[in-house]
Design an enzyme around this catalytic site. Structure first.
Site, PDB file in Angstrom:
ATOM      1  N   MET A 115       0.834  -1.197   0.000  1.00  0.00           N
ATOM      2  CA  MET A 115       0.000   0.000   0.000  1.00  0.00           C
ATOM      3  C   MET A 115       0.872   1.253   0.000  1.00  0.00           C
ATOM      4  O   MET A 115       0.409   2.351   0.336  1.00  0.00           O
ATOM      5  CB  MET A 115      -0.955   0.000   1.200  1.00  0.00           C
ATOM      6  CG  MET A 115      -2.008  -1.092   1.130  1.00  0.00           C
ATOM      7  SD  MET A 115      -3.486  -0.761   2.111  1.00  0.00           S
ATOM      8  CE  MET A 115      -2.801  -0.699   3.756  1.00  0.00           C
ATOM      9  N   HIS A 151       9.563  -3.728   3.080  1.00  0.00           N
ATOM     10  CA  HIS A 151       9.081  -3.954   1.720  1.00  0.00           C
ATOM     11  C   HIS A 151      10.240  -4.313   0.782  1.00  0.00           C
ATOM     12  O   HIS A 151      10.129  -5.213  -0.054  1.00  0.00           O
ATOM     13  CB  HIS A 151       8.390  -2.694   1.181  1.00  0.00           C
ATOM     14  CG  HIS A 151       7.156  -2.301   1.922  1.00  0.00           C
ATOM     15  ND1 HIS A 151       7.091  -1.158   2.685  1.00  0.00           N
ATOM     16  CD2 HIS A 151       5.936  -2.895   2.005  1.00  0.00           C
ATOM     17  CE1 HIS A 151       5.878  -1.055   3.214  1.00  0.00           C
ATOM     18  NE2 HIS A 151       5.160  -2.096   2.816  1.00  0.00           N
ATOM     19  N   GLN A 205     -10.197  -2.471   3.054  1.00  0.00           N
ATOM     20  CA  GLN A 205      -9.670  -3.147   4.235  1.00  0.00           C
ATOM     21  C   GLN A 205      -9.486  -2.196   5.413  1.00  0.00           C
ATOM     22  O   GLN A 205      -8.992  -2.600   6.460  1.00  0.00           O
ATOM     23  CB  GLN A 205      -8.358  -3.858   3.917  1.00  0.00           C
ATOM     24  CG  GLN A 205      -7.162  -2.974   3.620  1.00  0.00           C
ATOM     25  CD  GLN A 205      -5.984  -3.796   3.141  1.00  0.00           C
ATOM     26  OE1 GLN A 205      -5.997  -4.374   2.054  1.00  0.00           O
ATOM     27  NE2 GLN A 205      -4.950  -3.887   3.968  1.00  0.00           N
ATOM     28  N   ASP A 238       2.439  -9.341   9.780  1.00  0.00           N
ATOM     29  CA  ASP A 238       0.981  -9.506   9.695  1.00  0.00           C
ATOM     30  C   ASP A 238       0.686 -11.009   9.606  1.00  0.00           C
ATOM     31  O   ASP A 238       0.278 -11.516   8.558  1.00  0.00           O
ATOM     32  CB  ASP A 238       0.445  -8.759   8.472  1.00  0.00           C
ATOM     33  CG  ASP A 238       0.708  -7.273   8.553  1.00  0.00           C
ATOM     34  OD1 ASP A 238       0.026  -6.591   9.339  1.00  0.00           O
ATOM     35  OD2 ASP A 238       1.614  -6.789   7.849  1.00  0.00           O
TER      36      ASP A 238
END
Length: 254
Positions: A28, A35, A59, A149
């Site tokens: 995102m 990342h 989300q 996550d």
């Protein structure tokens, strides 16, 4: 690096890659070293690496969180150029949700209903829906997700298996700052004082006391606790510092 903003253009490009292995990193934006570690892993294991940046509205269970999510596309592009990414997908909401989100993907067991599912209703439906859409759009050989996550990772793995997706879902270790805090795009919203305090979050989780004792200690340090829970051989937690929500998990086996 080639930036693609049109779905039809991407589909034509993808058609030319039939014989290539493709790695995919779904983000995102507001990119950080976590990342880039996913990108590096993809580049090591595939001939072509594709990164997507799309701030997925479906989300976010709080509209203010969506509005406040950092948007740093110019800086993100610089990082991806330096990383020598092959393709950057910048599709807009109309391309991703031509049906206005009428078709959704859901998981109906405790896996999606506990923890994040309890405190962020609708979040996992939005996450799974957009991930499935991008996996169909990119058709990658491998797709890379961080273990920070962890509940999300398990759900994506379960979806890929249940829906017979050909993409291999690759789990990658959490990347942390020198003081132990898991890297997150939301960390940039912490004040300097909150950032100093945030380092105690993973440290307290790692002590592996009882859930009650861990919750009490986090509260004592000034965190507002959504949950501390033991699942899947890990201790998972979600806390607030001011208006910033942090999640993390510690593997008991490490």
């Amino acid at each position: 690096m080639n930036s693609v903003i049109n779905l039809a253009e991407w589909q034509a490009i993808r058609q030319e890659m039939q014989n290539n292995s493709i790695g995919f990193v779904h983000t995102m934006g507001h990119l950080h070293a976590g990342h880039l570690s996913l990108c590096c892993r993809s580049q090591q294991e595939n001939e072509i690496t594709v990164v997507a940046i799309f701030i997925n509205p479906s989300q976010f269970n709080q509209s203010t969180d969506f509005i406040n999510y950092p948007r740093t596309l110019a800086a993100d592009k610089v990082l991806l150029l330096q990383q020598k990414i092959d393709y950057l997908l910048l599709l807009d909401k109309s391309a991703i949700y031509p049906d206005d989100y009428h078709i959704q993907v859901s998981e109906t067991t405790e896996l999606s209903q506990a923890l994040e599912g309890q405190f962020r209703p609708g979040h996992f439906n939005g996450m799974l829906t957009v991930v499935l859409k991008y996996l169909h759009i990119v058709k990658p050989t491998r797709s890379y997700y961080g273990e920070k996550d962890y509940q999300q990772l398990l759900l994506i793995q379960k979806m890929a298996q249940a829906l017979f997706l050909e993409t291999k879902i690759i789990a990658c270790p959490t990347v942390r700052a020198e003081d132990g805090l898991a890297l997150s795009s939301r960390n940039s919203r912490l004040t300097p004082e909150q950032r100093k305090k945030a380092r105690f979050f993973p440290e307290i989780l790692r002590k592996a006391q009882s859930q009650e004792a861990t919750t009490k200690e986090l509260t004592t340090f000034g965190f507002s606790v959504d949950y501390v829970a033991d699942y899947w051989g890990r201790r998972l937690g979600a806390v607030w510092l001011g208006e910033v929500r942090l999640i993390d998990n510690i593997d008991f086996q490490c």
